[in-house]
Every structure is written in C-alpha cells, then in structure tokens.
Design a protein around this motif. Structure first.
Motif, mmCIF file in Angstrom:
data_model
loop_
_atom_site.group_PDB
_atom_site.id
_atom_site.type_symbol
_atom_site.label_atom_id
_atom_site.label_comp_id
_atom_site.label_asym_id
_atom_site.label_seq_id
_atom_site.Cartn_x
_atom_site.Cartn_y
_atom_site.Cartn_z
ATOM 1 N N ASP A 35 0.864 -1.150 0.381
ATOM 2 C CA ASP A 35 -0.025 -0.023 0.237
ATOM 3 C C ASP A 35 0.672 1.280 0.016
ATOM 4 O O ASP A 35 0.894 2.408 -1.034
ATOM 5 N N TYR A 36 1.486 1.349 0.866
ATOM 6 C CA TYR A 36 2.354 1.856 0.634
ATOM 7 C C TYR A 36 3.581 2.277 -0.309
ATOM 8 O O TYR A 36 3.172 3.867 -0.861
ATOM 9 N N ARG A 37 3.803 1.360 -0.778
ATOM 10 C CA ARG A 37 4.855 1.607 -2.317
ATOM 11 C C ARG A 37 4.542 1.788 -2.922
ATOM 12 O O ARG A 37 4.517 2.604 -4.278
ATOM 13 N N ARG A 38 2.747 1.371 -3.411
ATOM 14 C CA ARG A 38 1.795 1.839 -4.695
ATOM 15 C C ARG A 38 2.113 3.546 -4.366
ATOM 16 O O ARG A 38 1.559 3.675 -5.815
ATOM 17 N N GLU A 39 1.634 4.611 -3.224
ATOM 18 C CA GLU A 39 1.938 5.846 -3.499
ATOM 19 C C GLU A 39 2.856 6.750 -3.281
ATOM 20 O O GLU A 39 2.946 7.640 -3.966
ATOM 21 N N ALA A 40 4.216 5.779 -2.416
ATOM 22 C CA ALA A 40 5.365 6.431 -2.823
ATOM 23 C C ALA A 40 5.891 6.406 -3.546
ATOM 24 O O ALA A 40 6.710 8.096 -4.116
ATOM 25 N N ALA A 41 6.189 5.500 -4.676
ATOM 26 C CA ALA A 41 7.023 5.326 -5.923
ATOM 27 C C ALA A 41 6.592 6.954 -6.841
ATOM 28 O O ALA A 41 7.454 7.067 -7.544
ATOM 29 N N GLY A 42 5.569 6.922 -6.177
ATOM 30 C CA GLY A 42 5.632 8.472 -7.498
ATOM 31 C C GLY A 42 5.855 10.349 -6.594
ATOM 32 O O GLY A 42 5.746 10.873 -7.134
ATOM 33 N N LEU A 43 6.509 9.673 -5.604
ATOM 34 C CA LEU A 43 6.905 10.952 -5.018
ATOM 35 C C LEU A 43 8.078 10.949 -4.517
ATOM 36 O O LEU A 43 8.488 12.122 -4.026
ATOM 37 N N GLY A 44 8.625 10.369 -5.367
ATOM 38 C CA GLY A 44 10.327 10.524 -4.556
ATOM 39 C C GLY A 44 10.676 9.855 -3.815
ATOM 40 O O GLY A 44 12.301 9.726 -3.810
ATOM 41 N N ILE A 45 10.236 9.562 -3.195
ATOM 42 C CA ILE A 45 10.628 8.478 -1.992
ATOM 43 C C ILE A 45 11.281 7.203 -2.866
ATOM 44 O O ILE A 45 10.339 6.067 -3.345
ATOM 45 N N GLU A 46 12.554 7.109 -2.838
ATOM 46 C CA GLU A 46 13.034 6.617 -3.083
ATOM 47 C C GLU A 46 13.731 4.895 -2.468
ATOM 48 O O GLU A 46 14.299 3.745 -2.185
ATOM 49 N N ALA A 47 13.658 5.650 -1.292
ATOM 50 C CA ALA A 47 14.593 4.643 -0.154
ATOM 51 C C ALA A 47 13.451 4.732 1.377
ATOM 52 O O ALA A 47 12.712 6.136 1.384
ATOM 53 N N ALA A 48 13.202 3.821 1.897
ATOM 54 C CA ALA A 48 12.648 3.626 3.325
ATOM 55 C C ALA A 48 13.276 3.170 4.354
ATOM 56 O O ALA A 48 13.549 1.972 4.478
ATOM 57 N N SER A 229 8.476 10.681 6.600
ATOM 58 C CA SER A 229 6.191 10.257 6.381
ATOM 59 C C SER A 229 6.124 10.509 7.493
ATOM 60 O O SER A 229 4.418 10.927 7.771
ATOM 61 N N ASP A 230 5.960 9.119 8.507
ATOM 62 C CA ASP A 230 5.084 8.999 9.566
ATOM 63 C C ASP A 230 4.115 8.338 8.994
ATOM 64 O O ASP A 230 3.152 8.413 9.431
ATOM 65 N N ALA A 231 3.682 8.342 8.140
ATOM 66 C CA ALA A 231 2.709 6.977 7.358
ATOM 67 C C ALA A 231 2.722 5.349 8.484
ATOM 68 O O ALA A 231 3.768 4.760 8.678
ATOM 69 N N PRO A 232 1.211 5.208 8.838
ATOM 70 C CA PRO A 232 0.270 5.753 8.063
ATOM 71 C C PRO A 232 -0.563 6.869 8.959
ATOM 72 O O PRO A 232 -1.205 7.220 9.106
ATOM 73 N N SER A 239 -3.149 13.085 3.424
ATOM 74 C CA SER A 239 -2.372 11.504 3.344
ATOM 75 C C SER A 239 -0.968 12.003 2.713
ATOM 76 O O SER A 239 -0.500 12.679 3.464
ATOM 77 N N LEU A 240 -0.277 10.533 2.479
ATOM 78 C CA LEU A 240 1.550 10.530 1.635
ATOM 79 C C LEU A 240 1.366 11.808 0.885
ATOM 80 O O LEU A 240 2.965 12.527 1.428
ATOM 81 N N THR A 241 0.864 11.649 0.389
ATOM 82 C CA THR A 241 1.161 12.904 -1.551
ATOM 83 C C THR A 241 0.938 13.864 -0.678
ATOM 84 O O THR A 241 1.550 14.731 -0.784
#
Length: 273
Positions: A35-48, A229-232, A239-241
């Motif tokens: 779920d996180y990966r799906r949203e983070a991928a388009g936000l420039g988040i390359e590592a967590a 991010s402190d997601a979720p 939202s993360l975005t």
C-alpha cells in the motif's frame, strides 16, 4: 528530488499485536508495504526506514526481522528496545547482528517521565555509542526537557528528535519554541521533520505548519534535519501525498543543496545507509 523516508510504520495485525492501536480506531487496520509502495513510488521516495510500531514487547525482535525481509523500498529498520531492562545488553547483541538494523527507539511520549532518567536506562543507552547507532527520541513537547536530560547524559550517542518534538500546534509556539532551541544547542541531536500534520488539526495549511518547520530547521541547521512520512499516522491529518507536497512547499525557499540534505543526504549519513 530524491527522498529517504526515515519514519515508515507498517502494521500486520495477523502477525503482531499492537496494544496501543485499540485506542486509535482510525489506524487500527492493516498497513502493508504494498500500500505504501504504491503511493510512495510517484513521490520521489526511493528508500525507507521502517520505524518500530510499539508491538507487544515479546514481539519486538520478530517485528524487526520481519520488516527487514519485505524488500524495497525498505533499506533498514529502527528497532524497538527496552533500555530500562537489565537484559538489554543481551537483547542488543542479538538485534545488532540482524543485517539492516540502523538504530533503536523506545517510545517515551506515552511512558512515565522518569523512565528515561534511571541509571539503568542511561547506562544501557550509552552502549549504542561504540556501535555508531542512533536513538530516535519520541517525546511530547511538554517532555522536551526530559528528553534533553537524556541527550546530555549520553553525549557520545547520536539522537534524532522525532516529529519536531511534537508541538501543540493548536496551542501555539510557546514554550515549544524555547525548548527546541535548547535541544538544538546539544551537538549530538538532530531533528526529524515528520509527524506535525497529525497534530495540526483538520483545516491545516502549509502556512499553519511553516512556523514550526522553519523554527526546527533554523534551530538545528539544515545539516541536522531528516525527513519522515510517519505513514500511516500522518493520515490522521493528511495523505502521504499531501504531506510530501507540503514538505516541498515548506522547503521551497531553501537552497537546493540544503533541500537535498534534508530530504536524503542527512539520513544517509546519520543512519549509515
């Protein structure tokens, strides 16, 4: 611009017990990596970095091992621990042997104020210094003096103050502002630009957050700030975005080199990624 998220929580209730989530119905459900990966991928988040989620104490080590096996974008974990226990040295020896452990945290903002002041806690936390592993410091704004005492007692340990010290945004800047400045004067602590949307109320704007973000960054300097991010948990306020978009707006006036340091460079150095 590349982002390293230093504060990702994942919740797998079929595997682990999270007693505190019973009191937070909005978060009391699965939050999985996909779920996180799906949203983070388009936000420039390359590592967590996975941040421990205060699982039941008996499951702390198992949580760390599990999340480190989940794969990209997770590049490490900040493990839960109990420095107040006499058995901490043996626990530490086991957990640091797990590839990918990048630091430790013991939740303090829901603990008695005197927990971190015990001789056992301080002595055990000092064991992180020769390992080069940081300790994430999670305290409420009213506990910043308590956190500062711990930082002062462990001058060789690197600390990261979570969530800008959890300011009471609805209540105003003071006395948080003075406490942050005092914390920033200690050279062995950095600050994490994270979490503040969860405390900003439902109608927050970038300008609501700006005084807190700018004071934290200004106090510590751009070379001692990391992003999370402190997601979720962030979804209690955004939202993360939306939080990533707000972060870019907050950093818009900073030089590109400082933005890069805050969003990825400092995290790479502090957590040895």
């Amino acid at each position: 611009m590349r982002i390293v998220d230093t504060h990702l929580h994942l919740v797998y209730p079929e595997r682990f017990a999270y007693p505190w989530l019973d009191g937070v119905p909005a978060l009391n459900k699965p939050h999985r990596l996909e779920d996180y990966r799906r949203e983070a991928a388009g936000l420039g988040i390359e590592a967590a970095l996975h941040m421990e989620v205060d699982v039941a104490e008996a499951e702390m080590e198992a949580e760390t091992r599990f999340v480190l096996g989940l794969g990209p974008p997770i590049v490490g974990a900040i493990a839960s621990c109990r420095p107040e226990h006499a058995g901490f040295p043996a626990f530490l020896e086991r957990v640091v042997a797990i590839p990918g452990v990048k630091g430790f945290r013991r939740i303090l903002h829901t603990s008695p104020d005197d927990l971190s002041g015990s001789a056992t806690f301080v002595h055990n936390l000092r064991r992180l210094a020769p390992l080069g592993l940081p300790f994430d410091l999670c305290v409420l704004a009213r506990q910043l003096a308590v956190g500062r005492a711990l930082v002062e007692a462990c001058p060789d340990v690197s600390f990261v103050l979570d969530h800008c010290g959890v300011p009471d945004i609805a209540g105003g800047l003071d006395p948080w502002r003075a406490e942050i400045a005092a914390m920033a004067r200690l050279p062995n602590v950095s600050v994490k630009l994270s979490g503040i949307v969860a405390y900003a109320g439902p109608d927050w704007t970038v300008e609501t957050l700006r005084p807190y973000a700018e004071h934290a960054i200004g106090s510590f300097g751009a070379d001692r700030v990391v992003w999370g991010s402190d997601a979720p948990v962030c979804t209690l306020g955004a939202s993360l975005t939306r939080w990533v978009e707000a972060t870019h707006a907050l950093l818009a006036g900073f030089p590109e080199t400082e933005k890069a340091a805050i969003l990825s460079g400092n995290a790479t150095r502090i957590y040895k990624l």
